[in-house]
Enzyme design. Structure first.
Site, PDB file in Angstrom:
ATOM      1  N   PRO A  90       8.692 -26.644  30.749  1.00 40.60           N
ATOM      2  CG  PRO A  90       7.492 -28.584  31.186  1.00 40.60           C
ATOM      3  CD  PRO A  90       7.815 -27.122  31.761  1.00 40.60           C
ATOM      4  CD  GLU A 117       0.126 -31.106  35.562  1.00 38.94           C
ATOM      5  OE1 GLU A 117      -0.229 -30.821  34.297  1.00 38.94           O
ATOM      6  OE2 GLU A 117       0.543 -31.996  35.796  1.00 38.94           O
ATOM      7  NE  ARG A 155      32.044 -29.457  29.736  1.00 40.54           N
ATOM      8  CZ  ARG A 155      32.543 -28.558  28.615  1.00 40.54           C
ATOM      9  NH1 ARG A 155      31.747 -27.888  28.127  1.00 40.54           N
ATOM     10  NH2 ARG A 155      33.662 -29.173  27.740  1.00 40.54           N
ATOM     11  CG  ASP A 170      33.221 -29.227  24.754  1.00 39.59           C
ATOM     12  OD1 ASP A 170      34.197 -30.075  24.546  1.00 39.59           O
ATOM     13  OD2 ASP A 170      32.792 -28.723  25.541  1.00 39.59           O
TER      14      ASP A 170
HETATM   15  C1  9D3 Z   1       4.485 -30.598  29.399  1.00 42.16           C
HETATM   16  C2  9D3 Z   1       3.575 -31.464  30.045  1.00 42.16           C
HETATM   17  N1  9D3 Z   1       2.595 -30.530  31.057  1.00 42.16           N
HETATM   18  C3  9D3 Z   1       1.336 -30.345  30.360  1.00 42.16           C
HETATM   19  C4  9D3 Z   1       0.328 -31.571  30.635  1.00 42.16           C
HETATM   20  C5  9D3 Z   1       2.515 -30.945  32.464  1.00 42.16           C
HETATM   21  C6  9D3 Z   1       3.959 -30.962  32.910  1.00 42.16           C
HETATM   22  C7  9D3 Z   1       4.661 -32.106  33.008  1.00 42.16           C
HETATM   23  C8  9D3 Z   1       5.744 -32.111  33.777  1.00 42.16           C
HETATM   24  C9  9D3 Z   1       4.370 -29.906  33.580  1.00 42.16           C
HETATM   25  C10 9D3 Z   1       5.530 -29.776  34.332  1.00 42.16           C
HETATM   26  C11 9D3 Z   1       6.575 -31.112  34.212  1.00 42.16           C
HETATM   27  C12 9D3 Z   1       7.599 -31.069  35.013  1.00 42.16           C
HETATM   28  N2  9D3 Z   1       8.661 -30.592  33.937  1.00 42.16           N
HETATM   29  C13 9D3 Z   1       9.333 -29.500  34.356  1.00 42.16           C
HETATM   30  O1  9D3 Z   1       9.517 -28.897  35.406  1.00 42.16           O
HETATM   31  C14 9D3 Z   1      10.787 -29.210  33.255  1.00 42.16           C
HETATM   32  C15 9D3 Z   1      11.063 -29.713  32.238  1.00 42.16           C
HETATM   33  C16 9D3 Z   1      10.706 -30.823  31.390  1.00 42.16           C
HETATM   34  O2  9D3 Z   1       9.964 -31.557  31.702  1.00 42.16           O
HETATM   35  N3  9D3 Z   1      11.489 -31.016  30.256  1.00 42.16           N
HETATM   36  C17 9D3 Z   1      12.383 -30.255  29.719  1.00 42.16           C
HETATM   37  N4  9D3 Z   1      12.723 -29.199  30.312  1.00 42.16           N
HETATM   38  C18 9D3 Z   1      12.034 -29.023  31.645  1.00 42.16           C
HETATM   39  S1  9D3 Z   1      12.615 -27.573  32.409  1.00 42.16           S
HETATM   40  C19 9D3 Z   1      11.425 -28.084  33.692  1.00 42.16           C
END
Ligand code: 9D3
Length: 237
Positions: A90, A117, A155, A170
């Site tokens: 994230p 996490e 794609r 697109d």
């Molecule tokens: C952002 C929240 N984190 C801090 C409390 C904990 C956390 C939650 C969910 C850490 C990793 C995840 C799982 N998410 C992914 O692995 C992930 C992801 C996403 O949740 N949203 C957008 N892109 C991605 S890429 C990998």
């Protein structure tokens, strides 16, 4: 030919999607090769552990670095070209059409999906991996992000789309404008008519109408696109 390797603890979720639609066609045509690897195969203890408690305390578990290093080194070693390593997190660079286009020009990608996490920071540092997010919402893991990236990249590979020009037209790639509204038969449905201009046979009028619709929609729904790319506002087409 693009080769994508995926490292995951949920290898079974990939196969069904890869076996349908354009991804299946791309693989059958030999334009795309996908290998899904089970991270647990690279665990070193009898329980096949891939996660552990965070140093310093706190909630949840962290992906252990050693199994990921072992997996990447094993998979890398089996082929000649060094893959571009992408960690699904994230905190990463936000994936968009420009990143998709950039990735579609690579020979090899390795997508590493995590659960829990997150990854031990030494995975990113030690492997020289780039972090990628697919947007600002919280998922349960990196498997859907890996599939989203694979889909968007596949794609764009030359020869994957039936009509070989489709990708150029697109949203986010014709001067970064949203698509115009589409209609098909019947000409009238439940009191709603398709715009006369689309049935007129006047190709110039149709092109002008579509351009206007694209611009208005983009201004209303996604003014950020026009601000980011002012060319979208005035370029012909
Ligand atoms: C952002 C929240 N984190 C801090 C409390 C904990 C956390 C939650 C969910 C850490 C990793 C995840 C799982 N998410 C992914 O692995 C992930 C992801 C996403 O949740 N949203 C957008 N892109 C991605 S890429 C990998």
């Amino acid at each position: 030919m693009l080769r994508i390797d995926i490292i995951t603890i949920l290898p079974d979720v990939f196969e069904p999607y890869l076996s349908e639609g354009m991804l299946r066609i791309a693989r059958e045509k030999g334009l795309l090769e996908v290998h899904v690897h089970n991270l647990r195969d690279y665990a070193s203890d009898k329980h096949k552990s891939v996660d552990d408690r965070p140093y310093g305390g706190g909630p949840g578990m962290v992906m252990m670095p050693a199994p990921i290093f072992a997996a990447v080194e094993d998979i890398e070693g089996k082929a000649d070209v060094r893959p571009r390593l992408l960690l699904m997190t994230p905190q990463g660079r936000t994936f968009d059409q420009q990143v998709a286009a950039e990735l579609s020009r690579e020979q090899r990608l390795m997508l590493i999906s995590g659960r829990y996490e997150g990854f031990d920071e030494r995975v990113r540092i030690g492997l020289g991996a780039e972090e990628i997010s697919i947007g600002d919402y919280v998922l349960t893991g990196g498997e859907l992000p890996a599939m989203v990236i694979m889909d968007a990249v596949a794609r764009l590979l030359p020869g994957v789309l039936g009509h070989h020009d489709s990708a150029k037209f697109d949203s986010f790639s014709v001067n970064g404008r949203l698509d115009y509204p589409q209609y098909t038969r019947p000409a009238e449905l439940r009191g709603m008519k398709a715009p006369d201009v689309l049935l007129s046979g006047n190709h110039q009028a149709i092109a002008d109408w579509r351009r206007e619709q694209s611009l208005n929609r983009t201004r209303e729904r996604r003014p950020d696109i026009l601000l980011r790319n002012p060319i979208a506002d005035n370029t012909r087409s």
